[in-house]
Design a protein around this motif. Structure first.
Motif, PDB file in Angstrom:
ATOM      1  N   LYS A   1      -1.222  -2.207  -4.265  1.00 26.44           N
ATOM      2  CA  LYS A   1      -0.163  -1.915  -5.237  1.00 26.44           C
ATOM      3  C   LYS A   1      -0.663  -0.946  -6.308  1.00 26.44           C
ATOM      4  O   LYS A   1       0.062  -0.028  -6.712  1.00 26.44           O
ATOM      5  N   ILE A   2      -1.891  -1.116  -6.758  1.00 26.18           N
ATOM      6  CA  ILE A   2      -2.467  -0.209  -7.761  1.00 26.18           C
ATOM      7  C   ILE A   2      -2.624   1.189  -7.169  1.00 26.18           C
ATOM      8  O   ILE A   2      -2.293   2.188  -7.814  1.00 26.18           O
ATOM      9  N   TYR A   3      -3.110   1.284  -5.938  1.00 24.83           N
ATOM     10  CA  TYR A   3      -3.238   2.586  -5.278  1.00 24.83           C
ATOM     11  C   TYR A   3      -1.864   3.235  -5.085  1.00 24.83           C
ATOM     12  O   TYR A   3      -1.721   4.443  -5.269  1.00 24.83           O
ATOM     13  N   ALA A   4      -0.875   2.454  -4.728  1.00 23.93           N
ATOM     14  CA  ALA A   4       0.474   3.002  -4.536  1.00 23.93           C
ATOM     15  C   ALA A   4       1.023   3.552  -5.852  1.00 23.93           C
ATOM     16  O   ALA A   4       1.665   4.606  -5.877  1.00 23.93           O
ATOM     17  N   TYR A   5       0.780   2.849  -6.933  1.00 22.28           N
ATOM     18  CA  TYR A   5       1.200   3.291  -8.268  1.00 22.28           C
ATOM     19  C   TYR A   5       0.644   4.683  -8.579  1.00 22.28           C
ATOM     20  O   TYR A   5       1.292   5.493  -9.228  1.00 22.28           O
ATOM     21  N   ALA A   6      -0.565   4.956  -8.088  1.00 21.97           N
ATOM     22  CA  ALA A   6      -1.257   6.202  -8.391  1.00 21.97           C
ATOM     23  C   ALA A   6      -0.978   7.316  -7.392  1.00 21.97           C
ATOM     24  O   ALA A   6      -1.439   8.433  -7.581  1.00 21.97           O
ATOM     25  N   SER A   7      -0.241   7.040  -6.344  1.00 32.45           N
ATOM     26  CA  SER A   7      -0.107   8.023  -5.262  1.00 32.45           C
ATOM     27  C   SER A   7       1.350   8.197  -4.852  1.00 32.45           C
ATOM     28  O   SER A   7       2.244   7.597  -5.420  1.00 32.45           O
ATOM     29  N   ASN A   8       1.531   9.001  -3.803  1.00 33.75           N
ATOM     30  CA  ASN A   8       2.873   9.195  -3.256  1.00 33.75           C
ATOM     31  C   ASN A   8       3.102   8.327  -2.018  1.00 33.75           C
ATOM     32  O   ASN A   8       3.997   8.587  -1.237  1.00 33.75           O
ATOM     33  N   LYS A   9       2.294   7.292  -1.852  1.00 34.22           N
ATOM     34  CA  LYS A   9       2.409   6.389  -0.712  1.00 34.22           C
ATOM     35  C   LYS A   9       2.821   5.001  -1.184  1.00 34.22           C
ATOM     36  O   LYS A   9       2.531   4.589  -2.304  1.00 34.22           O
ATOM     37  N   GLU A  10       3.491   4.287  -0.288  1.00 31.42           N
ATOM     38  CA  GLU A  10       3.936   2.929  -0.583  1.00 31.42           C
ATOM     39  C   GLU A  10       2.770   1.938  -0.509  1.00 31.42           C
ATOM     40  O   GLU A  10       1.744   2.217   0.105  1.00 31.42           O
ATOM     41  N   THR A  11       2.982   0.778  -1.104  1.00 31.60           N
ATOM     42  CA  THR A  11       1.987  -0.289  -1.050  1.00 31.60           C
ATOM     43  C   THR A  11       1.627  -0.621   0.390  1.00 31.60           C
ATOM     44  O   THR A  11       0.453  -0.812   0.717  1.00 31.60           O
ATOM     45  N   SER A  12       2.616  -0.679   1.269  1.00 29.69           N
ATOM     46  CA  SER A  12       2.356  -1.028   2.667  1.00 29.69           C
ATOM     47  C   SER A  12       1.443  -0.012   3.354  1.00 29.69           C
ATOM     48  O   SER A  12       0.622  -0.376   4.197  1.00 29.69           O
ATOM     49  N   TRP A  13       1.568   1.272   2.992  1.00 31.01           N
ATOM     50  CA  TRP A  13       0.702   2.306   3.568  1.00 31.01           C
ATOM     51  C   TRP A  13      -0.749   2.035   3.187  1.00 31.01           C
ATOM     52  O   TRP A  13      -1.646   2.078   4.019  1.00 31.01           O
ATOM     53  N   TRP A  14      -0.969   1.738   1.896  1.00 32.88           N
ATOM     54  CA  TRP A  14      -2.324   1.457   1.440  1.00 32.88           C
ATOM     55  C   TRP A  14      -2.852   0.157   2.039  1.00 32.88           C
ATOM     56  O   TRP A  14      -4.021   0.067   2.405  1.00 32.88           O
TER      57      TRP A  14
END
Length: 144
Positions: free
Chosen positions: A105-118
């Motif tokens: 979720k933190i990575y998704a917040y910082a990127s253009n990808k969804e939580t599920s992708w990360w």
């Protein structure tokens, strides 16, 4: 916690945090992430490698900058020296799944990808291995 003492005097000012390290305890990293987000004016800079929890802290910045040779390293969270009965192992497994979801979720917040992708990326990493994302990929993902 040292970071609280560092950021408190600068609560109304823009702050820069330089990330370069091999990681640490997730609970401490999450506390730093919460402080960075609550502050709202923290820019994070990635020079060199930010492995593990350092990548999570880098991702929390309101603005993120990466040097030409900067990179993050991500991996599945783990416990060292787990012991106990089946119930204890199940509890630890549930905690690790929760940690993975929070990190994604933190990575998704910082990127253009969804939580599920990360989460898929984290889950695809073998035990004890890291996945490296260099500066070019971080920029492509809007991570920096």
């Amino acid at each position: 916690m040292e970071f609280v003492g560092f950021i408190t005097p600068y609560w109304n000012e823009a702050v820069s945090v330089h990330c370069n390290g091999s990681g640490g305890e997730t609970d401490y990293a999450f506390a730093i992430v919460d402080l960075i987000r609550e502050h709202g004016k923290v820019s994070t800079y990635l020079t060199g490698m930010a492995f593990s929890c350092h990548s999570v802290i880098f991702a929390a910045g309101a603005k993120r900058f990466v040097s030409e040779h900067g990179a993050i390293g991500i991996h599945q969270p783990y416990y060292e020296g787990s012991t106990g009965n089946a119930d204890a192992f199940q509890e630890q497994s549930n905690r690790l799944d929760n940690l993975k979801a929070q990190i994604a979720k933190i990575y998704a917040y910082a990127s253009n990808k969804e939580t599920s992708w990360w989460l898929d990326r984290i889950n695809s990493i073998s035990d004890g291995r890291f996945k490296r994302y260099g500066a070019d990929m971080l920029i492509h993902l809007d991570f920096a």
